[in-house]
Design an enzyme around this catalytic site. Structure first.
Site: not given
Length: 404
Positions: A267, A333, A357, A367
């Site tokens: 993603k 998850r 995430h 992140y």
């Protein structure tokens, strides 16, 4: 005398070009080869000029006279008909260069390399199927909000509400790119806020009760499908990565001696590190004996490609689970997130980092793959040990020392 269609049809070519005049500067040029071409002779700024009006019979006598009259009006207004035609052709070429499809494909070529392949293929397929056929040739600066809404309503009418919303988002990105590159003034998709039917997204089915999880783990242990799929089933709850990231895993991304798996998150295209518990390393070493000489950890029927995206869910259904209401490959998850926090009392930020995430820290970092790494190593091993005890039917007593 004015020309007639009969005169034109009966006119025969000669050894030299022949001119048949109609009046007002309009004449038909008959070439020795037989071609019949309309020409308009006129004067502008004291210079004699010639304007091509097309070939007969594609351009009829009536149409040629209309072209002549339009040119005479331009001359009366002080406009050179020949220069006017060149300007119109240039405008059409510029319009084609700034069409929605041309700019959309330019936008796609610039940004698609930063996306996951599955995402980029869906975007371009959506545009090619639902947008380009109707908006592709339109100058992007001329497209209006109602015009865009018509396209999106067509998608909605077939029941594809989510696709309509995503098409609107993609079009908005393209319009904003056009604005940024000077080819449009504004993004009309912003005027459509609230115009489309809302989409209610359902969470992925997941088991979060430890008793239900224990039954699932025992079912996986008893699975009688292929060894490759069984290994994927065993690792899915243990590592709780996204299903696509697991099934497309490559051996080059693993360091089994260091017990680490590094890859790019689909993603966000950011690096992610998965500390491997000893149980996962043991499964991977056994699997390596079978697929280690190949590129993919979990090859499909075509050994050059990873296993199907439907393989894990198909295996779950084969074990008797409803993938719509009970558990899906993605549901592992949610299972891990819930139980790690509620039963094993790990801190949410540690869990979220392991889920890859985005968790902004005090420095604003979205992140950081190494953040909480020691805590995550401990968590992943304790999680695997916890799953082992669940599968064995042992009484589970949460350990809270790691929350300090």
């Amino acid at each position: 005398m004015a020309l007639t269609d009969t005169t034109i049809r009966n006119a025969k070519p000669g050894d030299k070009p022949l001119k048949l005049f109609d009046g007002g500067g309009l004449f038909l040029l008959i070439a020795p080869t037989g071609g019949k071409l309309w020409r308009l002779k006129y004067r502008f700024d004291g210079k004699e000029k010639l304007l091509a009006l097309g070939a007969y019979p594609d351009v009829s006598l009536k149409k040629a006279r209309e072209h002549r009259d339009e040119a005479r009006k331009l001359l009366a207004d002080g406009v050179d008909p020949g220069a006017n035609r060149k300007a119109q052709k240039a405008a059409k070429r510029a319009s084609a260069a700034d069409s929605f499809e041309v700019i959309a494909r330019e936008w796609f070529a610039r940004f698609a390399p930063t996306w996951a392949e599955t995402h980029s293929s869906k975007v371009i397929q959506r545009l090619e199927k639902d947008v380009f056929p109707w908006l592709g040739s339109r100058p992007i600066a001329e497209i209006t909000a109602p015009e865009l809404l018509t396209i999106l309503r067509r998608i909605e009418d077939r029941g594809a509400l989510d696709t309509a919303l995503r098409a609107k988002q993609n079009c908005g990105q393209i319009f904003r790119y056009a604005v940024a590159t000077g080819r449009a003034e504004r993004d009309p998709s912003g005027d459509l806020r609230g115009a489309l039917a809302p989409v209610t997204h359902q969470n992925f089915a997941a088991l979060t009760d430890p008793k239900d999880v224990a039954e699932l783990l025992r079912a996986i242990e008893a699975f009688r499908g292929t060894f490759i799929v069984k290994c994927a089933l065993q690792l899915a709850p243990m590592l709780f990565v996204r299903p696509g990231e697991l099934r497309t895993a490559e051996w080059t991304a693993f360091d089994l001696d260091k017990a680490e798996w590094r890859y790019l998150v689909t993603k966000t295209r950011t690096e992610h590190l998965v500390p491997l518990p000893s149980q996962a390393v043991a499964i991977l070493r056994e699997l390596h004996a079978l697929t280690g000489q190949r590129h993919n950890v979990f090859p499909g029927r075509d050994q050059r490609k990873p296993m199907s995206g439907a393989a894990v869910n198909a295996a779950l259904r084969r074990m008797g689970y409803d993938t719509k209401t009970e558990i899906t490959g993605h549901g592992f998850r949610a299972m891990a997130r819930t139980i790690l926090h509620e039963e094993l009392h790990f801190k949410p930020e540690v869990i979220e980092h392991q889920l890859a995430h985005k968790v902004p820290d005090a420095l604003g970092t979205a992140y950081n793959r190494t953040r909480f790494l020691n805590e995550r190593r401990i968590m992943m091993q304790q999680w695997a040990d916890y799953l082992d005890r669940l599968r064995a039917g042992a009484q589970i007593v949460p350990i809270g020392l790691h929350t300090n």
